[in-house]
Design a protein around this motif. Sequence first.
Motif, short mmCIF file in Angstrom:
data_model
loop_
_atom_site.label_atom_id
_atom_site.label_comp_id
_atom_site.label_asym_id
_atom_site.label_seq_id
_atom_site.Cartn_x
_atom_site.Cartn_y
_atom_site.Cartn_z
N LEU A 1 9.37 -7.75 -8.16
CA LEU A 1 10.65 -7.30 -7.62
C LEU A 1 10.48 -6.46 -6.36
CD1 LEU A 1 13.72 -7.03 -7.88
CD2 LEU A 1 13.35 -5.07 -9.39
N PHE A 2 9.59 -5.50 -6.40
CA PHE A 2 9.35 -4.64 -5.23
C PHE A 2 7.91 -4.78 -4.74
CE2 PHE A 2 12.78 -2.49 -7.60
CZ PHE A 2 13.76 -2.49 -6.63
N GLN A 3 7.29 -5.88 -5.02
CA GLN A 3 5.89 -6.06 -4.63
C GLN A 3 5.74 -5.97 -3.11
OE1 GLN A 3 4.20 -9.83 -5.83
NE2 GLN A 3 2.11 -9.07 -5.66
N GLY A 4 4.79 -5.14 -2.69
CA GLY A 4 4.54 -5.00 -1.26
C GLY A 4 5.53 -4.12 -0.52
N CYS A 5 6.37 -3.38 -1.25
CA CYS A 5 7.31 -2.45 -0.60
C CYS A 5 6.54 -1.15 -0.32
CB CYS A 5 8.52 -2.20 -1.49
SG CYS A 5 9.58 -3.65 -1.69
N GLU A 6 5.80 -1.13 0.75
CA GLU A 6 4.83 -0.08 1.03
C GLU A 6 5.47 1.27 1.32
OE1 GLU A 6 2.68 -1.70 4.29
OE2 GLU A 6 1.66 -3.22 3.08
N SER A 7 6.75 1.28 1.72
CA SER A 7 7.40 2.54 2.09
C SER A 7 8.22 3.13 0.95
CB SER A 7 8.30 2.33 3.31
OG SER A 7 7.55 1.88 4.41
N LEU A 8 8.30 2.47 -0.16
CA LEU A 8 9.11 2.95 -1.29
C LEU A 8 8.41 4.15 -1.92
CD1 LEU A 8 11.70 2.28 -2.89
CD2 LEU A 8 10.26 0.93 -4.45
N GLU A 9 9.04 5.33 -1.82
CA GLU A 9 8.42 6.57 -2.29
C GLU A 9 8.86 6.95 -3.70
OE1 GLU A 9 9.40 9.48 0.62
OE2 GLU A 9 8.06 8.65 2.15
N SER A 10 10.08 6.59 -4.04
CA SER A 10 10.57 6.92 -5.39
C SER A 10 11.66 5.95 -5.78
CB SER A 10 11.09 8.36 -5.45
OG SER A 10 12.22 8.50 -4.62
N VAL A 11 11.83 5.80 -7.06
CA VAL A 11 12.87 4.92 -7.57
C VAL A 11 13.28 5.42 -8.94
CG1 VAL A 11 11.23 3.30 -8.65
CG2 VAL A 11 13.51 2.50 -7.97
N VAL A 12 14.58 5.33 -9.22
CA VAL A 12 15.12 5.72 -10.52
C VAL A 12 15.39 4.45 -11.32
CG1 VAL A 12 16.98 6.89 -11.75
CG2 VAL A 12 16.12 7.82 -9.58
N LEU A 13 14.71 4.34 -12.44
CA LEU A 13 14.87 3.15 -13.27
C LEU A 13 16.06 3.33 -14.21
CD1 LEU A 13 11.12 2.41 -14.10
CD2 LEU A 13 12.53 1.52 -12.24
#
Length: 617
Positions: free
Chosen positions: A485-497
């Motif tokens: 789903l977010f594979q290779g999203c190098e700039s993603l610092e945080s996410v709320v599941l």
Amino acid sequence: MQRLFSLLVVVLLAFVTGCNREPDMVQFSLDRSEVEISAGGGVAEVRVVSNMAWELTGYTSWCTPSVKSGKGSATGEVVSFTAERADNERKVTYRFKAGGESFELVVKQKMVPQLKTSDSGTHWVMPEGGEVVLNYEANIDCEVVIPAEAESWLSANTRALGRRSAKLVTQPNTSNISREAEVVVRSVENPIMSVKFTVRQPSDKNIIRYTTTDAKILEPNGDAFNVAITNNLYLDSGGIIEFQNKLTAIRDNAFYIAYFNNLKSIVLPNGVESIGRTAFYQSPLEDITLPKSLRTIGKSAFAECKSLSEVVIPDGVQTIGDGAFLGCKGLRSVTMSDSVTLLGALCFDGCEALERVRLSDNITTILNSTFYWCTSLRELNIPSKLEVVDCYAFCACAALPDIMLPDGLKSIDEYAFMSCYEFTEIDIPEGVTLMGKNCFGDCPKLKRASLPESLQELGTNAFFGCSLLREVNIPESITELSAGLFQGCESLESVVLPPRLKIVGDFAFDGCTSLTEIDIPASVTHINQSAFAYCLSLERATVRNEHLKQIQEYAFAYCPSLMRLELYSIEPPQLPMLNIFDGCSESLGVYVPAESVGAYLSDGGWSTYADYIYPLD
């Protein structure tokens, strides 16, 4: 004395005789002062009477004298003058001289009345009317005669004509049938002498106009029309195909002549309601004018027309078939009216030069691959009534800037916006329930994505390779994070599941190198293969489910910064493989419930990581 007297008498007689003698007289005349040679050519004669030598002066190329001098004759000498046929009236003056006398002779020749033309066949004039020129040659005054039944649409500027051409004016033909007139140009003095011309004006509803790449007549498939072809001609650098009656349909394969089609431009008549499948397939067509009467454009009608640069879909068209303009690599601009309700799949697939598209606002579905590989597309309006963006609809539209999706949208299918390189943010409106596989994959400039609470399914690799994605919300309605789903999203610092999440799919956060912390809610039962692999900055992960069922291979592998993994599962979750921490720091601590430490240490899989296991505080 007698002798002297006799001598004086002789002298006197001689003197008297000499005084009474008359000098020699010039005898010189012509029997006429003017002659005429017949118009068809021939000879004219004049008799020269002279008692001394004479000569003739004067010259012209068309009249030849038999002699130019004579010795003189009391009975006369005949001079003949010869000329060929005369197309114009002419005359010449000759001068006869003898002694001091001279006479003029005028030689005339009348013309042969002439009226002829090299024009042959029919003089065509376009349906919108205009001027038609009838060419002829005449040496007499002429007049034009237009039949009474044609006077309503055909007229001459003047009745008296010149000697080379007649100009006629035609009115527009708005009827459904062609019209024709036989026009006569005749001698004013002798009306029997005349030439005839045919003037034909087709209806704007029963001709196709075209040009070709080689200025030759195009031979379409005659069986592909609903009425018979009556004329096919090329004039004034363009072609005209005339039909017996009003043309309403261009059927399948009408102009599809593979590898031999020389069609360059075409204007279809008003009255045509449908264009059949592959009607212009693979044509070198550069320009087309579609009529207002058109309602349907068939499947692949203009597919592979690689030189076509612009298309205007007229108001009234309702359906554009699958692949109608597929592979039109030179197409740059498309404009359609709001009458279009169905735009077929693959309609503009591969139109790599397409820059501007004005879509009908009444389109509800952008079908499969409609704009696939339109790599130059920069200007596009999204219809306000759009409900479905089908698979590959805008895939590889690399130049397309951010778009605003309408509120009525319900689903975005797989690969719909994949490789839209210029997207920087996207707001998915409330009401969308499906975002398919790779729908925004490989959008390297995408920084923000807002997802609606109505979302039920978030497909595999939906944001794969969005290397600048920093901000994304995952709606509470989502129960599974699909693979990659977010594979290779190098700039993603945080996410709320979301709180009802059950599964973190394969490679879901693989390669999210900026992710520092993840809190996995108590609802999650499975953390799948490589879910957090290569999260190079991940320092802390919390898994809150007290009954976690499984952590698959490489789930946290190659996370060198991971120092603390908190597992709240009372029973050790299943470990199918013993490589979930490959590439991690030896300082990693796996914190489990204090009362479960023994269970973890005695578990066949978890015992391998005995040195990592600590009780939760």
